[in-house]
Design an enzyme around this catalytic site. Structure first.
Site, PDB file in Angstrom:
ATOM      1  N   GLU A   8       0.812  -1.219   0.000  1.00  0.00           N
ATOM      2  CA  GLU A   8       0.000   0.000   0.000  1.00  0.00           C
ATOM      3  C   GLU A   8       0.850   1.275   0.000  1.00  0.00           C
ATOM      4  O   GLU A   8       0.753   2.076   0.953  1.00  0.00           O
ATOM      5  CB  GLU A   8      -0.942   0.013   1.207  1.00  0.00           C
ATOM      6  CG  GLU A   8      -1.868  -1.169   1.282  1.00  0.00           C
ATOM      7  CD  GLU A   8      -2.903  -1.046   2.406  1.00  0.00           C
ATOM      8  OE1 GLU A   8      -2.782  -0.149   3.245  1.00  0.00           O
ATOM      9  OE2 GLU A   8      -3.850  -1.850   2.407  1.00  0.00           O
TER      10      GLU A   8
ATOM     11  N   GLU B  18      -5.115  -8.749   0.932  1.00  0.00           N
ATOM     12  CA  GLU B  18      -5.743  -8.460   2.232  1.00  0.00           C
ATOM     13  C   GLU B  18      -7.226  -8.245   2.007  1.00  0.00           C
ATOM     14  O   GLU B  18      -7.609  -7.523   1.089  1.00  0.00           O
ATOM     15  CB  GLU B  18      -5.214  -7.156   2.871  1.00  0.00           C
ATOM     16  CG  GLU B  18      -3.909  -7.248   3.578  1.00  0.00           C
ATOM     17  CD  GLU B  18      -3.463  -5.910   4.198  1.00  0.00           C
ATOM     18  OE1 GLU B  18      -4.314  -5.111   4.644  1.00  0.00           O
ATOM     19  OE2 GLU B  18      -2.249  -5.671   4.203  1.00  0.00           O
TER      20      GLU B  18
HETATM   21  C1  BGP Z   1      -4.404  -2.227   5.957  1.00  0.00           C
HETATM   22  C2  BGP Z   1      -2.939  -2.399   6.343  1.00  0.00           C
HETATM   23  C3  BGP Z   1      -2.750  -3.338   7.485  1.00  0.00           C
HETATM   24  C4  BGP Z   1      -3.806  -3.248   8.587  1.00  0.00           C
HETATM   25  C5  BGP Z   1      -5.222  -3.140   8.017  1.00  0.00           C
HETATM   26  C6  BGP Z   1      -6.321  -2.951   9.067  1.00  0.00           C
HETATM   27  O1  BGP Z   1      -4.573  -1.083   5.200  1.00  0.00           O
HETATM   28  O2  BGP Z   1      -2.162  -2.886   5.260  1.00  0.00           O
HETATM   29  O3  BGP Z   1      -1.446  -3.130   7.967  1.00  0.00           O
HETATM   30  O4  BGP Z   1      -3.502  -2.237   9.449  1.00  0.00           O
HETATM   31  O5  BGP Z   1      -5.271  -2.097   7.064  1.00  0.00           O
HETATM   32  O6  BGP Z   1      -6.379  -1.657   9.557  1.00  0.00           O
HETATM   33  P1  BGP Z   1      -7.033  -1.222  10.944  1.00  0.00           P
HETATM   34  O7  BGP Z   1      -6.403  -2.008  12.006  1.00  0.00           O
HETATM   35  O8  BGP Z   1      -6.754   0.233  11.082  1.00  0.00           O
HETATM   36  O9  BGP Z   1      -8.508  -1.511  10.906  1.00  0.00           O
END
Ligand code: BGP
Length: 459
Positions: A164, A360
């Site tokens: 990202e 993800e």
């Molecule tokens: C994504 C990132 C992860 C993780 C996820 C969940 O964008 O790549 O590293 O942080 O988001 O985010 P959050 O914990 O803020 O809900």
């Protein structure tokens, strides 16, 4: 029964800084997160910092067995630049030993490692020199990438450069969320450009060192949907997609910058500084595959008032609160699984059907212990439902020819998440912070095992 292609990867995603812990131990130097937490702990949810995270450093042997136990046949995680090369030049033998054993244990448990090099964790020594704002960062990253390929290339065949990249650009230089938390659109464009060139140079090095391996990049592809079909709203949607999707996807896959994006930057006097050979390098170093992270779409509308030349992203497009959206009540994000079909078909149509995977996708839940049953298991039916909804659209896109080779959830075990600490839980295993980081499988982990074994699921 919805069946997926043979050899489909059923995995999870993690990152080094969010799981390993030992953040300033075993020779590791400080990243911006370690520094920022020391300077400003109040910014972090419940003052939970990066020091311990999920303590994978001490638990990785059993964690690799836990991966297998829930049917994961792939993990994509990251190594930490500050662990491998604490001062940017000198190899840390403890890091080499740790990562080599970690990847070996994954493989012994039938888990394919897909290893990423950068997950928001800029070394502090480089940040002190200007970080991604300086051209020096490109060579520093290329050297780190080369070192990683040399140290682990015999164990790991599949690599990615960045996770990202638009997040460290936007959060660090446009929205004030991540260090250095400044708002400066001109700097943001330069930071994005150097990140892209660091990616390109890492790919170039990879081709020389690992001709048999595959390399890609992981992008957060949140397709945008316009408030209306008016010309102004559609223009805003186009700008959002240029910034958030095409900025990295076009050069990474097609080997050239998107001409509409270049035009937009030029009109706003935002073109970055470049070197004459950059264009040739971008053209010659495209990727083998793409990882796409998807959580929620972005809903956009035309700005009511915009500065020209633009000073912030709000001058191009603004968020729109779609009244019909379905919300994850436990995290506040929109749930819109159709978008996964839309990005899958975009890859087929606009990016010559390059192989790609969902790197993800997941559902965060605050205060998840409220769903714990008497046996101590989290009954996360909502997460199973979330995955099914997304997989159903993914399945449809694959049936229609999109070249998707895997699905990786965020995430395997509950992990620390930057400023949010442990507020939102996403894991297949619960991590009990009060009880020595004990891991307990959730209902969704058991469901995922069946999904992986059958390579599909009953509707
Ligand atoms: C994504 C990132 C992860 C993780 C996820 C969940 O964008 O790549 O590293 O942080 O988001 O985010 P959050 O914990 O803020 O809900």
């Amino acid at each position: 029964m919805k069946k997926f292609p043979e050899g489909f990867l059923w995995g999870s995603a993690l990152s080094g800084p969010q799981t390993e812990g030992y953040s300033l131990k075993e020779g590791k130097s400080a990243s911006t997160w370690d520094y920022w937490f020391k300077e400003n702990p109040e910014r972090f949810n419940e003052k939970q910092g990066p020091q311990i995270t999920s303590n994978l450093y001490e638990n990785y042997v059993e964690d690799c067995q836990r991966m297998k136990a829930i049917g994961l046949n792939s993990i994509r995680t990251s190594i930490q630049w500050t662990r491998l090369l604490p001062d940017g030049k000198t190899l840390n033998p403890q890091a080499v030993a740790f990562y080599r054993d970690y990847f070996t244990k994954m493989k012994e448990n039938g888990v394919k490692p897909i290893i990423n090099l950068f997950h928001f964790d800029m070394p502090m020594w480089l940040m002190d020199k200007g970080g991604w704002e300086t051209r020096e960062s490109v060579e520093a990253f290329r050297f780190y990438a080369q070192t990683a390929f040399e140290c682990f290339g015999d164990l790991v065949q599949d690599w990615t450069t960045f996770n990202e990249p638009m997040v460290h650009v936007e959060c660090g230089y446009l929205q004030g969320f991540h260090y250095p938390a400044i708002v400066d659109i001109k700097k943001a464009v330069q930071v994005a450009y150097h990140t892209l060139m660091a990616h390109v140079k890492a790919v170039q090095t990879f081709r020389k060192l690992m001709p048999q391996g595959s390399i890609g990049i992981i992008l957060n592809v949140s397709p945008s949907y316009a408030r209306s079909q008016s010309a102004a709203d559609l223009k805003a949607k186009k700008a959002a997609d240029l910034v958030n999707i095409k900025s990295f996807l076009d050069p990474a896959v097609l080997g050239k910058h998107n001409s509409d994006l270049v035009e937009l930057l030029k009109n706003n006097q935002l073109l970055p500084e470049t070197l004459p050979e950059d264009e040739k390098d971008v053209a010659a170093n495209t990727v083998d595959f793409i990882g796409l992270n998807y959580y929620q779409p972005s809903r956009v509308q035309a700005p009511e008032k915009a500065s020209f030349p633009a000073k912030t992203l709000d001058d191009f497009y603004q968020p729109y609160d779609w009244p019909e959206k379905k919300i994850n009540p436990y995290r506040g994000w929109e749930i819109y699984p159709q978008a996964i079909y839309d990005v899958a078909m975009m890859m087929k149509k606009d990016y010559h059907n390059l192989p790609w995977f969902v790197s993800e996708n997941g559902m965060g839940v605050a205060d998840e212990e409220r769903f714990m049953d008497d046996s101590g298991m989290i009954q996360d039916d909502y997460r199973i439902e979330f995955m099914k909804e997304h997989l159903s659209y993914l399945h449809q896109a694959i049936e229609e020819g999109s070249n998707c080779f895997g699905y990786h959830t965020w995430t395997f075990i509950d992990c620390w998440s930057w400023l949010n600490g442990y507020r939102n839980r996403y894991g297949f295993y619960r991590v009990d912070l009060e009880e020595d980081y004990k891991r307990t499988v959730k209902k969704s982990g058991l469901w995922y095992k069946k999904l992986s074994e059958r390579n599909g699921y009953e509707e």
